[in-house]
Enzyme design. Structure first.
Site, short mmCIF file in Angstrom:
data_model
loop_
_atom_site.label_atom_id
_atom_site.label_comp_id
_atom_site.label_asym_id
_atom_site.label_seq_id
_atom_site.Cartn_x
_atom_site.Cartn_y
_atom_site.Cartn_z
N ASP A 30 0.81 -1.22 0.00
CA ASP A 30 0.00 0.00 0.00
C ASP A 30 0.85 1.27 0.00
O ASP A 30 0.64 2.17 0.83
CB ASP A 30 -0.94 0.02 1.21
CG ASP A 30 -1.77 -1.25 1.34
OD1 ASP A 30 -2.03 -1.89 0.31
OD2 ASP A 30 -2.18 -1.58 2.47
N GLU A 199 -11.26 0.55 -3.86
CA GLU A 199 -10.56 1.03 -2.66
C GLU A 199 -9.37 1.86 -3.07
O GLU A 199 -9.15 2.12 -4.26
CB GLU A 199 -10.11 -0.16 -1.80
CG GLU A 199 -9.21 -1.14 -2.53
CD GLU A 199 -8.98 -2.44 -1.77
OE1 GLU A 199 -9.60 -2.63 -0.71
OE2 GLU A 199 -8.18 -3.25 -2.24
#
Length: 517
Positions: A30, A199
């Site tokens: 991420d 997302e």
């Protein structure tokens, strides 16, 4: 444009001008990047590990240097009781009005949090709880008049989803960074092209147009990056006709699961993207021992849309050897612990030159083990630890989570290997030599060719040094210790632990090298 970076564990720069992926190897998913006065800062997720949210800096996009962590105090995240894969999810790092901002989800903990600092290498704030939103993966963006927009994924968990999982798509609010409060009710934005779990939204203004970048398709093999554009931060957004911008699904590319991206400009005025990906190995390329790592790739703009190059592995780097003799007063930056700070159970001052661990009865099967480790960052590794367990029980372990780990411990007059895969345990043991004892854990390639033994990504070998030479204790199929088999958001972390009594560690050596590409 150059996008090369050696692993922070490695010494020496990468070859200039050559794209060297992964940018940050090992469990570093991420990624998010911001640029401040020509210096780049990168942050990653850490889930249940502490310290949390590592930060790296680079002045040239060649060498990335670890500078610290956002979370250095236990009260900043509430991870003590979070389930596995809870904790720090998907930080976004941004710089505005002279301050650094990191907004992140403490999943199943404190909720969405905003941390601030004047210097990313210094102390960060305690974390302001974001009020007025319910979801994950928050992003911050400011328009020309200073209005802040918080854009996030409306994934509801637990009570908010009536005990299950519910998704509202990509959401957005105007946001007050001073108070941490949403200034309006959430609105729905463009939520991708229909892939599951939209997302990781990031919002950018480029030449007067606003772009909304999202991940979709799940964070496994279907992962993808898609984009839309609109006239304002609130839209309306039209999707790119070439979506997904980037995906590796259904391909033979060496980097899979590519997604969760962040855009940034390079020093020469070009553009690039950081993102997560995995390096699957084995005959059918199904198993990724390091889990999700940070990669980068270039992009160009055509007709107002980004065109992204596939993610490729760079040239093989030279072997690495790092030795920690524990001669300092505190653990170095790479060391992490699980759900509680290492200072609760360890010391470097009680026995100078040794790391002393105080067992409390917990084992590596427990959610809060007495364990300190560092990420496995190479495919072929050898880790040795010089351990004095004369007053306790403990040793060396490689861990994905409490249900999946491989241990090598000293218990009185035996050295015991223990493999726990999906909670199923198997043990082996040999006589222990007089201490202190050198324990050894290796990850090595499997057999080649077309065979059952070639399916796995690697083998985990456990051995002990004795006065008459090395004695092998066990060899374990490594596929159980991978993101795919464990269903993990993290990757392997290797280190030392204690279960009972006092265990002292004089030295840990990490040697690593990637396989031929």
């Amino acid at each position: 444009m150059t996008l090369t970076a050696p692993a922070p564990i490695e010494g020496g720069p990468a070859q200039p001008g050559v794209l060297t992926n992964p940018v940050v190897p090992g469990f570093h998913p991420d990624p998010s990047v911001c640029r401040v006065d020509g210096t780049y800062y990168l942050a990653c997720s850490t889930f249940e590990f502490l310290p949390g949210i590592p930060l790296f800096r680079s002045d040239d996009l060649v060498t990335w240097t670890p500078v610290g962590h956002v979370v250095t105090r236990a009260e900043q995240l509430d991870v003590r009781d979070v389930p596995t894969a809870g904790g720090a999810w998907a930080p976004t790092i941004r710089h505005h009005d002279g301050r650094f901002h990191v907004v992140v989800t403490d999943a199943m903990g404190r909720g969405n949090l905003l941390f601030t600092a004047d210097d990313p290498a210094g102390e960060w704030s305690d974390g302001t709880v974001v009020e007025g939103i319910d979801g994950i993966d928050p992003d911050l963006a400011w328009d020309a008049d200073g209005t802040c927009y918080l854009t996030y994924s409306g994934l509801l968990l637990g009570e908010a989803a009536e005990g299950g999982v519910r998704h509202l798509g990509i959401q957005q609010v105007r946001f007050d960074v001073a108070t941490g409060r949403a200034l309006e009710e959430p609105r729905s934005l463009w939520s991708g092209t229909g892939g599951i779990f939209p997302e990781a939204p990031h919002l950018y203004e480029v030449d007067g147009t606003w772009y909304l970048l999202v991940a979709e398709g799940g964070t496994e093999r279907g992962h993808a990056v898609s984009i839309a554009r609109g006239p304002t931060p609130e839209g309306p957004f039209e999707d790119c006709p070439a979506n997904p911008l980037l995906t590796a699904r259904g391909t033979d590319r060496p980097v899979q699961n590519t997604g969760h991206a962040d855009l940034f400009q390079t020093p020469d005025g070009g553009w690039a993207m950081v993102l997560l990906g995995v390096r699957p190995r084995g005959m059918v390329r199904s198993f990724s021992p390091m889990g999700r790592e940070t990669f980068a790739t270039r992009l160009r703009w055509e007709d107002g849309w980004p065109v992204v190059e596939p993610v490729e592995l760079g040239p093989q780097r030279p072997p690495v050897r790092v030795v920690d003799d524990f001669d300092g007063t505190g653990l170095d930056l790479p060391w992490v612990s699980v759900r509680r700070p290492a200072t609760e159970f360890s010391t470097l001052t009680a026995r100078p030159g040794w790391l002393v661990l105080h067992g409390d009865g917990s084992t590596m099967d427990d959610p809060r083990p007495v364990f300190v480790g560092r990420r496995q960052q190479h495919e072929v590794t050898e880790v040795t630890a010089v351990v004095d367990a004369s007053a306790g029980v403990g040793g060396l372990s490689v861990r994905i989570d409490e249900d999946n780990h491989v241990d090598l411990e000293i218990d009185g007059d035996v050295v015991r290997a223990r493999a726990v895969l999906a909670r199923v345990a198997q043990t082996w043991q040999v006589p222990a030599p007089a201490g202190p004892v050198t324990l050894r854990l290796e990850t090595v390639p499997p057999a080649e060719g077309f065979s059952l033994r070639a399916i796995t990504c690697d083998l985990v070998r456990l051995s002990v040094d004795t006065p008459t030479g090395r004695v092998d204790v066990a060899e374990v199929d490594g596929r159980g210790m991978t993101a795919e088999t464990a269903g993990s958001f993290t990757g392997r972390v290797v280190g030392v632990y204690a279960t009972t009594g006092t265990v002292a560690v004089d030295r840990i050596s990490y040697q690593g090298q990637d396989r031929d590409r």
